[in-house]
Design an enzyme around this catalytic site. Structure first.
Site, PDB file in Angstrom:
ATOM      1  N   SER A 125       0.826  -1.212   0.000  1.00  0.00           N
ATOM      2  CA  SER A 125       0.000   0.000   0.000  1.00  0.00           C
ATOM      3  C   SER A 125       0.857   1.258   0.000  1.00  0.00           C
ATOM      4  CB  SER A 125      -0.902   0.014   1.245  1.00  0.00           C
ATOM      5  OG  SER A 125      -0.117   0.045   2.428  1.00  0.00           O
ATOM      6  N   HIS A 146      -3.456  -3.969  -4.679  1.00  0.00           N
ATOM      7  CA  HIS A 146      -3.570  -3.617  -3.266  1.00  0.00           C
ATOM      8  C   HIS A 146      -4.948  -3.940  -2.721  1.00  0.00           C
ATOM      9  CE1 HIS A 146      -4.277  -0.321  -0.106  1.00  0.00           C
ATOM     10  NE2 HIS A 146      -3.685  -1.349   0.473  1.00  0.00           N
ATOM     11  N   ASN A 197      -6.021   5.667   0.497  1.00  0.00           N
ATOM     12  CA  ASN A 197      -5.196   6.106   1.618  1.00  0.00           C
ATOM     13  C   ASN A 197      -4.879   7.593   1.543  1.00  0.00           C
ATOM     14  OD1 ASN A 197      -5.138   3.666   2.921  1.00  0.00           O
ATOM     15  ND2 ASN A 197      -3.209   2.995   2.021  1.00  0.00           N
TER      16      ASN A 197
END
Length: 291
Positions: A125, A146, A197
């Site tokens: 990630s 991912h 993220n």
């Protein structure tokens, strides 16, 4: 040699940790012969036991047919030797420790051990696959795939190409994710943190700013995000669930790569990590949890 989605029968997952074991079970549930490789036999034993327990629990709750559970568990194999694990792989998903030197070593080995047609993906990630692609000797067959934690539950998979990733590699990886029952998204250029993220990081940064400067309590910030934006969890609750040590590590890796002031690890989180307060898994983070 190009790989087609229908030619993929055997999948190898490198790393039997929390992510690796769940990715492997996801593949096994989708009908793929799946080998999990880890250098630790104890880790493999723990992973096997956990996945058996997970399947048993799902059957007991009526969420999985016994026949499907038996078939999935039958599709799983556990192996300490990388050469044996990679020998028949059509697709490899690396989910090892988030250290570049380790990952580069794995991809270098896979370049010679895995069949020439095999696609090699990393679950990282934080590290773009360009950092390991050349080591494999088949850069065009390398990308990020991912998965999100917990991989058996979360639908999103981020597929990230680097400059040398072939269209065939991208197409097959996206379709494989769909056959796993996931909803993949494609990121056309590498960027630290990818999509989810980065967006979540922006929310966390603003929430930390509001909290640290006394604008609102963490409880009220969490309540505002849950009830005002419809998120299932507030940012402080979510950070505790993900693990403050994980968040701090990702921030360190991102800052090391970009050198940007805004990417520096948050001092409040670093302080909690230094005190051994990682969130739910340690019993305390931003909140306290009963063990």
């Amino acid at each position: 040699m190009s790989t087609t989605i229908d030619s993929i029968k055997n999948i190898t997952v490198i790393g039997a940790g929390a992510m690796g074991r769940q990715i492997a079970m996801t593949a096994a549930l989708a009908g793929y012969q799946t080998t999990v490789q880890d250098i630790s036999q104890d880790m493999l034993d723990a992973a096997s036991a956990e996945m058996s327990g997970w399947a048993e629990s799902r059957v007991a709750k009526g969420k999985l047919e016994q026949s499907a559970a038996d078939a999935a568990l039958g599709n799983l194999a556990w192996e300490t030797d990388l050469e044996r694990a990679a020998a028949n792989a059509d697709f490899v998903i690396e989910a090892a420790t988030e250290r570049l030197d380790i990952k580069r070593g794995i991809f270098e080995s896979l370049g010679s051990l895995a069949p020439s047609h095999a696609i090699l993906a990393t679950n990282s990630s934080t590290l773009g696959s360009s950092k390991v692609a050349e080591a494999s000797g088949r850069a065009e067959q390398v990308c990020n795939m991912h998965f999100f934690n917990p991989a058996l539950v979360m639908k999103c998979v981020e597929v990230v190409r680097h400059e040398s990733t072939s269209d065939n590699t991208v197409d097959v990886t996206m379709e494989l994710a769909r056959r796993f029952g996931k909803e993949p998204v494609l990121i056309n250029r590498e960027i630290p943190g990818f999509i989810a993220n980065r967006v979540m990081g922006a929310i966390n940064d603003e929430s930390l700013f509001l909290y640290e400067n006394g604008y609102a309590s963490k409880e009220d910030i969490d309540a505002a995000i849950r009830n005002g934006l419809g998120h299932p969890m507030g940012p402080f609750e979510l950070m505790d669930m993900v693990g403050l040590d994980v968040i701090d590590f990702i921030a360190q890796a991102t800052y090391e790569e970009t050198g940007a002031e805004e990417d520096k690890p948050n001092e409040s989180i670093s302080k909690l990590v230094a005190e051994g307060k990682f969130g739910r898994k340690s019993g305390e983070g931003f909140y306290e949890y009963k063990k």
